[in-house]
Design an enzyme around this catalytic site. Structure first.
Site, PDB file in Angstrom:
ATOM      1  N   ASP A  39       0.780  -1.245   0.000  1.00 64.56           N
ATOM      2  CA  ASP A  39       0.000   0.000   0.000  1.00 64.56           C
ATOM      3  C   ASP A  39       0.811   1.295   0.000  1.00 64.56           C
ATOM      4  OD1 ASP A  39      -1.936  -1.955   0.236  1.00 64.56           O
ATOM      5  OD2 ASP A  39      -2.485  -1.434   2.281  1.00 64.56           O
ATOM      6  N   CYS A  82      -2.438  -2.120   7.857  1.00 61.92           N
ATOM      7  CA  CYS A  82      -2.284  -3.142   6.809  1.00 61.92           C
ATOM      8  C   CYS A  82      -1.020  -3.982   6.979  1.00 61.92           C
ATOM      9  CB  CYS A  82      -2.329  -2.485   5.432  1.00 61.92           C
ATOM     10  SG  CYS A  82      -3.934  -1.723   5.088  1.00 61.92           S
ATOM     11  N   LYS A  99      -7.288  -4.109  -2.928  1.00 61.19           N
ATOM     12  CA  LYS A  99      -7.912  -4.824  -1.822  1.00 61.19           C
ATOM     13  C   LYS A  99      -8.754  -3.891  -0.960  1.00 61.19           C
ATOM     14  CE  LYS A  99      -3.789  -4.458   1.107  1.00 61.19           C
ATOM     15  NZ  LYS A  99      -4.318  -3.727   2.250  1.00 61.19           N
TER      16      LYS A  99
END
Length: 188
Positions: A22, A113, A82
């Protein structure tokens, strides 16, 4: 000179996968030292490429948080978008296909995350390593507690430079010369 016996605690090009989580354009500006984090993730990706280590990336809700920043996006290629904080659901099939028991993680945010992915990977039986200088959170306390929690549950903390040299294992090879150049790069 004889080769040292393989140490099961060490990451090697044959047993490791790099996971970049991310590193997205709309989230990174709120992360302290984001330039250093992206720089370290890019050096890990370069080292992985030099040594033939597969690398995967993920993006959290791309529509809201944007795409992965360059130069990371170009090095990671297609990435799953996601909604779960843990990356595992998005990459589990690829992990099984690549069959690497050790996973080195870089990315953001450390306490969301990254942490949830690391804990899920541990529960799936992987040896999880975290490049502590290639992760970040918006708030330093969240990052500190996340690193402590992950380490206490079995995640091995390391650094970008330590991982690069661990992957390389020995001096005097063409790959070592390339890794040495990555390590000598000037910090942003």
């Amino acid at each position: 000179m004889t080769e040292p016996l393989p140490n099961p605690l060490l990451m090697t090009p044959e047993n490791t996968l790099l996971l970049v989580i991310d590193m997205q354009e709309k989230l990174l500006p709120s992360i302290p030292e984001s330039e250093r984090i992206v720089w370290n993730a890019r050096r890990l990706l370069d080292g992985a490429e030099i040594l033939g280590i597969p690398a995967l990336g993920t993006e959290q809700y791309r529509k809201g948080l944007g795409a992965t920043v360059e130069p990371l996006a170009a090095k990671l290629g297609e990435m799953p978008d996601k909604l779960h904080f843990s990356s595992c659901q998005a990459i589990v099939a690829k992990l099984e296909e690549l069959n690497r028991p050790k996973i080195l993680i870089a990315g953001i945010e450390a306490h969301v995350c990254v942490q949830q992915t690391a804990l899920d990977l541990l529960s799936l039986g992987y040896d999880v390593y975290l490049a502590a200088d290639a992760v970040g959170s918006r708030f330093s306390y969240d990052q500190e507690i996340a690193l402590r929690r992950m380490e206490s549950t079995g995640v091995t903390l390391t650094t970008t430079e330590a991982a690069l040299f661990e992957w390389c294992r020995a001096a005097g090879t063409p790959q070592f010369k390339q890794i040495s150049q990555l390590v000598r790069e000037e910090k942003p």
